[in-house]
Design an enzyme around this catalytic site. Structure first.
Site, PDB file in Angstrom:
ATOM      1  CG  HIS A   1      16.135 -21.888 -23.661  1.00 52.96           C
ATOM      2  ND1 HIS A   1      17.000 -20.897 -23.430  1.00 52.96           N
ATOM      3  CD2 HIS A   1      15.251 -22.019 -22.414  1.00 52.96           C
ATOM      4  CE1 HIS A   1      16.324 -20.272 -22.145  1.00 52.96           C
ATOM      5  NE2 HIS A   1      15.428 -21.047 -21.743  1.00 52.96           N
TER       6      HIS A   1
ATOM      7  CG  ASP B   1      20.685 -22.880 -15.872  1.00 54.42           C
ATOM      8  OD1 ASP B   1      20.941 -24.114 -16.247  1.00 54.42           O
ATOM      9  OD2 ASP B   1      19.935 -22.074 -16.464  1.00 54.42           O
TER      10      ASP B   1
HETATM   11  P1  NDP Z   1      13.528 -17.900  -9.233  1.00 55.06           P
HETATM   12  O1  NDP Z   1      12.366 -18.904  -8.895  1.00 55.06           O
HETATM   13  O2  NDP Z   1      14.942 -18.373  -8.827  1.00 55.06           O
HETATM   14  O3  NDP Z   1      13.238 -16.664  -8.222  1.00 55.06           O
HETATM   15  C1  NDP Z   1      14.028 -15.576  -8.538  1.00 55.06           C
HETATM   16  C2  NDP Z   1      13.252 -14.264  -7.884  1.00 55.06           C
HETATM   17  O4  NDP Z   1      13.227 -14.473  -6.479  1.00 55.06           O
HETATM   18  C3  NDP Z   1      14.048 -13.211  -7.879  1.00 55.06           C
HETATM   19  O5  NDP Z   1      13.206 -11.982  -8.151  1.00 55.06           O
HETATM   20  C4  NDP Z   1      14.891 -12.852  -6.701  1.00 55.06           C
HETATM   21  O6  NDP Z   1      15.202 -11.348  -6.312  1.00 55.06           O
HETATM   22  C5  NDP Z   1      13.848 -13.498  -5.531  1.00 55.06           C
HETATM   23  N1  NDP Z   1      14.690 -14.175  -4.613  1.00 55.06           N
HETATM   24  C6  NDP Z   1      15.906 -14.942  -4.851  1.00 55.06           C
HETATM   25  N2  NDP Z   1      16.109 -15.562  -3.576  1.00 55.06           N
HETATM   26  C7  NDP Z   1      15.200 -15.165  -2.723  1.00 55.06           C
HETATM   27  C8  NDP Z   1      15.218 -15.407  -1.196  1.00 55.06           C
HETATM   28  N3  NDP Z   1      15.990 -16.140  -0.537  1.00 55.06           N
HETATM   29  N4  NDP Z   1      13.994 -14.647  -0.746  1.00 55.06           N
HETATM   30  C9  NDP Z   1      13.506 -13.716  -1.342  1.00 55.06           C
HETATM   31  N5  NDP Z   1      13.134 -13.571  -2.583  1.00 55.06           N
HETATM   32  C10 NDP Z   1      14.178 -14.112  -3.376  1.00 55.06           C
HETATM   33  O7  NDP Z   1      13.350 -17.689 -10.747  1.00 55.06           O
HETATM   34  P2  NDP Z   1      14.120 -17.653 -12.156  1.00 55.06           P
HETATM   35  O8  NDP Z   1      12.901 -17.623 -13.026  1.00 55.06           O
HETATM   36  O9  NDP Z   1      15.197 -17.070 -12.106  1.00 55.06           O
HETATM   37  O10 NDP Z   1      14.566 -19.346 -11.981  1.00 55.06           O
HETATM   38  C11 NDP Z   1      15.886 -19.739 -11.625  1.00 55.06           C
HETATM   39  C12 NDP Z   1      16.714 -20.255 -12.882  1.00 55.06           C
HETATM   40  O11 NDP Z   1      16.046 -20.959 -13.578  1.00 55.06           O
HETATM   41  C13 NDP Z   1      16.812 -19.095 -13.962  1.00 55.06           C
HETATM   42  O12 NDP Z   1      17.820 -17.855 -13.389  1.00 55.06           O
HETATM   43  C14 NDP Z   1      17.522 -19.853 -14.807  1.00 55.06           C
HETATM   44  O13 NDP Z   1      18.834 -20.250 -14.882  1.00 55.06           O
HETATM   45  C15 NDP Z   1      16.552 -20.845 -15.133  1.00 55.06           C
HETATM   46  N6  NDP Z   1      15.209 -20.672 -15.796  1.00 55.06           N
HETATM   47  C16 NDP Z   1      15.093 -21.650 -17.012  1.00 55.06           C
HETATM   48  C17 NDP Z   1      14.278 -21.761 -17.899  1.00 55.06           C
HETATM   49  C18 NDP Z   1      13.911 -22.451 -18.890  1.00 55.06           C
HETATM   50  O14 NDP Z   1      13.140 -22.303 -19.696  1.00 55.06           O
HETATM   51  N7  NDP Z   1      14.779 -23.214 -19.140  1.00 55.06           N
HETATM   52  C19 NDP Z   1      12.926 -20.599 -17.508  1.00 55.06           C
HETATM   53  C20 NDP Z   1      13.110 -19.904 -16.109  1.00 55.06           C
HETATM   54  C21 NDP Z   1      14.282 -19.814 -15.365  1.00 55.06           C
HETATM   55  P3  NDP Z   1      16.440 -10.754  -6.473  1.00 55.06           P
HETATM   56  O15 NDP Z   1      17.042 -11.135  -7.739  1.00 55.06           O
HETATM   57  O16 NDP Z   1      16.043  -9.148  -6.527  1.00 55.06           O
HETATM   58  O17 NDP Z   1      17.081 -10.814  -5.017  1.00 55.06           O
END
Ligand code: NDP
Length: 282
Positions: A109, A46
């Site tokens: 978006h 994504d």
């Molecule tokens: P998430 O809820 O996926 O959380 C990501 C964070 O959690 C990062 O800091 C990561 O750290 C940490 N993390 C991931 N896995 C673990 C784990 N197993 N244990 C502990 N910490 C963990 O947040 P996102 O906002 O990135 O949402 C996911 C996806 O949703 C986005 O990447 C995007 O594709 C989509 N999105 C869409 C939006 C929209 O407006 N349409 C808005 C926001 C997101 P690290 O990377 O340092 O490991």
């Protein structure tokens, strides 16, 4: 390898229920993160124009040796591309950046209901062209509230395949999910672990330790059992792996209910309210 369930969309296509999100992964790190995710077994990525890393996603998919048809790639129209001519140019830009021939799913978006000179229904009408000519396998929306969906559907007769919205235990977003479900729209849950904010919750921790799973696995499993599509983001290999190991355990009804009861309503959002969000890059 773990079999990730496929969810059927209202246009007859299917999407893997678990994917990999690349929001906030800098372009220089994106190809490597996507490569690791594909090696672990993810087959759904994504991205978005706004993330600035479509090119690197495409590079990693092309370099993976996987057949194009095996990987589901989503991108999203940026907020400065809502007018029909801009949307067409921006979509061409996505196809060029990804360089994968077509995109499996393209989303608006944000609806931007308060931004003058744009109308998400007109934007949706333009998106319909992209599905008709086959350059987008499926089309949908993101951050659409119920009135936005109602107008878009009533005025075009075309129901989005997907609505990608914020959902996690602190913001369960039931009203929009219910509308999606009743109208054959698949809900994708963004920020599924609230960017980490729900992982320290004592209810999450208790359920995780009782099942000998991690907090992230428990929360992601909750989403899957509710039927939503998720794509957690991580740049950490161990977490990318951990977030993929969701198919050899189950949450019982009590655990499901306890997690759902963590809902804080509007106060639980981590991101902006789509009724108000008006950011347009210049
Ligand atoms: P998430 O809820 O996926 O959380 C990501 C964070 O959690 C990062 O800091 C990561 O750290 C940490 N993390 C991931 N896995 C673990 C784990 N197993 N244990 C502990 N910490 C963990 O947040 P996102 O906002 O990135 O949402 C996911 C996806 O949703 C986005 O990447 C995007 O594709 C989509 N999105 C869409 C939006 C929209 O407006 N349409 C808005 C926001 C997101 P690290 O990377 O340092 O490991």
């Amino acid at each position: 390898m773990t079999a990730v369930p496929q969810i059927r969309l209202n246009d007859g296509r299917t999407i893997p229920q678990l994917g990999f999100g690349v929001f906030q992964i800098p372009p220089r790190d994106t190809a490597d993160a996507v490569r690791r995710a594909l090696e672990i077994g993810y087959r759904h990525i994504d991205t978005a124009q706004m993330y600035g890393n479509e090119k690197e996603v495409g590079e990693a998919v092309r370099a993976s040796g996987l057949d194009r048809s095996e990987v589901f790639v989503t991108s999203k129209l940026n907020n400065n591309g809502h007018r029909p001519g801009d949307a067409r140019r921006a979509f061409d830009g996505t196809l060029q950046a990804l360089d994968l021939g077509y995109v499996d799913l393209f989303l608006i978006h944000w609806p931007l209901p308060t931004v003058e000179g744009t109308d998400y229904v007109e934007t949706w009408r333009t998106m319909i062209e992209f599905a008709k000519d086959g350059r987008a396998g499926s089309i949908g929306v993101s951050n659409f509230q119920v009135p936005h969906l109602q107008r878009a559907i009533a005025e075009t007769g075309v129901v989005p395949a997907i609505n990608q919205i914020e959902v996690h235990p602190y913001f369960t977003n039931e009203e929009v999910r219910a509308y999606d479900r009743e109208n054959g729209i698949v809900t994708e849950a963004w920020s599924p672990i609230a960017q980490g904010a729900v992982l320290d919750d004592e209810v999450v921790q208790r359920i995780a330790s009782s099942l000998d799973r991690t907090p992230a696995q428990v929360v992601l499993r909750w989403h899957l059992q509710r039927g939503d599509v998720v794509f957690p983001k991580s740049v950490t290999t161990a977490r990318i792996q951990e977030n993929f190991e969701l198919f050899d355990f189950e949450l019982d009804a009590d655990a499901m209910s306890d997690l759902s009861h963590l809902n804080r309503g509007e106060k639980g959002r981590t991101g902006p309210n789509p009724d108000e969000f008006d950011y347009v890059p210049r």
